[in-house]
Design an enzyme around this catalytic site. Structure first.
Site, mmCIF file in Angstrom:
data_model
loop_
_atom_site.group_PDB
_atom_site.id
_atom_site.type_symbol
_atom_site.label_atom_id
_atom_site.label_comp_id
_atom_site.label_asym_id
_atom_site.label_seq_id
_atom_site.Cartn_x
_atom_site.Cartn_y
_atom_site.Cartn_z
ATOM 1 N N HIS A 1 8.095 35.660 65.878
ATOM 2 C CA HIS A 1 8.031 36.349 64.676
ATOM 3 C C HIS A 1 6.592 36.443 64.050
ATOM 4 O O HIS A 1 6.009 35.171 63.978
ATOM 5 C CB HIS A 1 8.950 35.668 63.665
ATOM 6 C CG HIS A 1 8.858 36.401 62.217
ATOM 7 N ND1 HIS A 1 9.077 37.765 61.930
ATOM 8 C CD2 HIS A 1 8.862 35.685 60.949
ATOM 9 C CE1 HIS A 1 8.860 37.846 60.761
ATOM 10 N NE2 HIS A 1 8.798 36.556 59.940
ATOM 11 N N CYS B 1 14.388 37.648 58.787
ATOM 12 C CA CYS B 1 13.172 37.805 60.094
ATOM 13 C C CYS B 1 13.826 37.498 61.348
ATOM 14 O O CYS B 1 13.207 37.934 62.235
ATOM 15 C CB CYS B 1 11.960 36.988 59.794
ATOM 16 S SG CYS B 1 11.337 37.139 58.157
ATOM 17 N N ASN C 1 3.638 40.905 58.156
ATOM 18 C CA ASN C 1 5.088 40.526 58.463
ATOM 19 C C ASN C 1 6.127 41.676 57.891
ATOM 20 O O ASN C 1 6.172 41.986 56.727
ATOM 21 C CB ASN C 1 5.272 39.253 57.455
ATOM 22 C CG ASN C 1 6.743 38.649 57.619
ATOM 23 O OD1 ASN C 1 7.502 39.277 58.125
ATOM 24 N ND2 ASN C 1 7.046 37.513 57.034
HETATM 25 N N1 ACO Z 1 -5.663 35.282 47.833
HETATM 26 C C1 ACO Z 1 -6.163 34.330 47.479
HETATM 27 N N2 ACO Z 1 -5.536 32.888 47.261
HETATM 28 C C2 ACO Z 1 -4.528 32.936 47.260
HETATM 29 C C3 ACO Z 1 -3.572 33.832 47.842
HETATM 30 C C4 ACO Z 1 -4.125 35.059 47.933
HETATM 31 N N3 ACO Z 1 -3.513 36.284 48.425
HETATM 32 N N4 ACO Z 1 -2.366 33.401 47.807
HETATM 33 C C5 ACO Z 1 -2.172 32.269 47.330
HETATM 34 N N5 ACO Z 1 -3.612 31.637 47.036
HETATM 35 C C6 ACO Z 1 -4.028 30.623 46.606
HETATM 36 C C7 ACO Z 1 -2.852 29.579 45.938
HETATM 37 O O1 ACO Z 1 -3.110 30.002 44.627
HETATM 38 C C8 ACO Z 1 -3.465 28.312 46.075
HETATM 39 O O2 ACO Z 1 -4.394 28.242 45.170
HETATM 40 P P1 ACO Z 1 -4.442 26.792 44.296
HETATM 41 O O3 ACO Z 1 -4.617 25.773 45.421
HETATM 42 O O4 ACO Z 1 -5.397 26.822 43.440
HETATM 43 O O5 ACO Z 1 -3.143 26.563 43.684
HETATM 44 C C9 ACO Z 1 -4.040 28.199 47.437
HETATM 45 O O6 ACO Z 1 -4.212 29.612 47.718
HETATM 46 C C10 ACO Z 1 -3.092 27.802 48.414
HETATM 47 O O7 ACO Z 1 -1.864 28.249 48.237
HETATM 48 P P2 ACO Z 1 -0.607 27.685 49.336
HETATM 49 O O8 ACO Z 1 0.575 28.411 48.966
HETATM 50 O O9 ACO Z 1 -0.856 26.438 49.429
HETATM 51 O O10 ACO Z 1 -1.353 28.411 50.640
HETATM 52 P P3 ACO Z 1 -0.603 28.193 52.279
HETATM 53 O O11 ACO Z 1 -1.847 27.794 53.152
HETATM 54 O O12 ACO Z 1 0.475 27.568 52.250
HETATM 55 O O13 ACO Z 1 -0.557 29.725 52.484
HETATM 56 C C11 ACO Z 1 1.188 31.235 52.810
HETATM 57 C C12 ACO Z 1 0.328 30.730 51.810
HETATM 58 C C13 ACO Z 1 0.209 32.316 53.751
HETATM 59 C C14 ACO Z 1 2.207 32.263 51.951
HETATM 60 C C15 ACO Z 1 2.094 30.396 53.802
HETATM 61 O O14 ACO Z 1 2.488 29.493 53.007
HETATM 62 C C16 ACO Z 1 2.958 31.141 54.718
HETATM 63 O O15 ACO Z 1 2.839 31.931 55.524
HETATM 64 N N6 ACO Z 1 4.397 30.663 54.390
HETATM 65 C C17 ACO Z 1 5.289 31.077 55.182
HETATM 66 C C18 ACO Z 1 5.680 32.551 55.043
HETATM 67 C C19 ACO Z 1 6.890 32.862 56.210
HETATM 68 O O16 ACO Z 1 6.888 32.355 57.337
HETATM 69 N N7 ACO Z 1 7.949 33.387 55.808
HETATM 70 C C20 ACO Z 1 9.198 33.450 56.513
HETATM 71 C C21 ACO Z 1 9.500 34.896 56.705
HETATM 72 S S1 ACO Z 1 9.301 35.782 55.259
HETATM 73 C C22 ACO Z 1 11.101 36.676 55.289
HETATM 74 O O17 ACO Z 1 11.979 36.232 55.907
HETATM 75 C C23 ACO Z 1 11.248 38.087 54.448
#
Ligand code: ACO
Length: 329
Positions: free
Chosen positions: A256, A116, A286
């Site tokens: 980003h 990214c 993203n």
């Molecule tokens: N729909 C519904 N529920 C979901 C989904 C979905 N699509 N995805 C995950 N959940 C659930 C999980 O299973 C979890 O349930 P549980 O508590 O029963 O286990 C709950 O939601 C919370 O999951 P978390 O992973 O803790 O959620 P979080 O608030 O961290 O959000 C996310 C997840 C959106 C992926 C976030 O962590 C994020 O944005 N991370 C960073 C991504 C990023 O910046 N990447 C860098 C660039 S990417 C690149 O370089 C290609």
């Protein structure tokens, strides 16, 4: 000082593929909801490449637009830098495919894989080549076809990504315009938190790697999340400090676009009000390296950036990598 050569943005371009995938569409594919995606991530829809499209074909379209805007012909391009983690093939470099497509026969070509942060790494390289006088016209393309490496059965990642391309033409300008400072960072010890496990020399493609779904993005989202906001805020501080500017002087932050909550946290840590932060995550999701390139193009189109505006681009991604680039338009 007046004679110092900076690299300035001479033109920008973008390409968004036609096919739209909404949160409602995703509700039919995996166990998720529009409500979860909009509140937890901030994405409403994203676009996906058509089967015949590739990162280089989309990147070439964005590049053509940037060249036209800069009034530069392909023959004048000295260097093409392609930032992508979804190259058309592992090699040759997708920058070479773009060169062929544009007819930029004088250009040197290479790809960079900074995930990214790729566009910002690319801008920094362009500034280096231009300020030393080695090259005059550098085309930086950031294009991703993340839909090809997304596991459409994994709700943790399927809702996050989209396809897009952005490009910028850089040419010498006299200070105080142009790129005023860049800051690049990385932490290779955290590489396994966000990766594509197979298809390289560690795990070459095999029936086993395909069945184990190892050719798709793997991400420990939560751990990436924790690191990202702080790394972006720190990158903001570094670039501003290097150029001797204060955060209050900024007209626009282009971060980003991975997660609305990460962007809000980074802005808060940098003491920047959200009115000064550019957002298009709701429409594109993203798109890795392409997000900052597309956002720069849109910010100029929408006149959120005008001549002499002070703009800071910042990103964070797989590697881990992070970085920022301060530009006087
Ligand atoms: N729909 C519904 N529920 C979901 C989904 C979905 N699509 N995805 C995950 N959940 C659930 C999980 O299973 C979890 O349930 P549980 O508590 O029963 O286990 C709950 O939601 C919370 O999951 P978390 O992973 O803790 O959620 P979080 O608030 O961290 O959000 C996310 C997840 C959106 C992926 C976030 O962590 C994020 O944005 N991370 C960073 C991504 C990023 O910046 N990447 C860098 C660039 S990417 C690149 O370089 C290609």
């Amino acid at each position: 000082m007046e004679h110092h050569i900076n690299a300035g943005i001479a033109g920008t371009g973008m390409y968004i593929p036609e096919k739209l995938l909404t949160n409602a569409d995703l509700e039919k594919m995996v166990d998720t909801s529009d409500e979860w995606i909009t509140t937890r991530v901030g994405i409403r829809e994203r676009h996906l490449a058509a089967p015949e499209e590739t990162s280089s074909s989309m990147g070439s379209k964005a590049a053509r637009m940037a060249l036209a805007q800069a009034c530069v012909s392909p023959a004048e391009v000295d260097l093409i830098i392609m930032a992508t983690i979804t190259p058309d093939v592992p090699w040759p470099a997708s920058a070479c495919f773009i060169q062929r497509e544009l007819g930029a026969s004088q250009a040197a070509c290479f790809d960079i894989a900074a995930a990214c942060t790729g566009f910002i790494y690319g801008l920094s390289l362009a500034q280096g080549f231009i300020s030393t006088g080695m090259y005059k016209t550098v085309l930086v393309v950031a294009a991703e076809t993340l839909s090809r490496i997304t596991d459409w059965e994994d709700r943790n990642t399927a809702v996050l990504f989209g396809d897009a391309a952005g490009a910028a033409v850089l040419r010498p300008v006299a200070a105080p315009k142009g790129i005023l400072a860049t800051y690049l960072g990385a932490d290779g010890s955290k590489g396994d938190l966000l990766e594509l496990p197979a298809g390289g020399s560690r795990l070459p493609a095999s029936h086993e790697t395909v069945s184990a779904r190892q050719h798709y993005i793997r991400m420990k989202g939560n751990e990436v999340f924790k690191f990202a906001a702080r790394a972006m805020a720190n990158s903001n501080k570094e670039a501003l400090q290097r150029a001797g500017h204060k955060v209050e002087e900024l007209d626009l932050l282009i971060p980003h676009q991975a997660n609305m909550r990460i962007i809000e946290a980074a802005a808060r840590l940098s003491n920047l009000p959200m009115e000064k932060v550019f957002l298009n995550i709701d429409r594109y999701g993203n798109t890795s390296a392409a997000t900052t390139a597309v956002a720069l193009c849109e910010a100029l189109q929408q006149q959120r950036l005008k001549p002499d505006s002070l703009c800071l681009l910042v990103a964070f991604g797989g590697g881990f990598t992070w970085g920022s680039c301060l530009i006087r338009i």
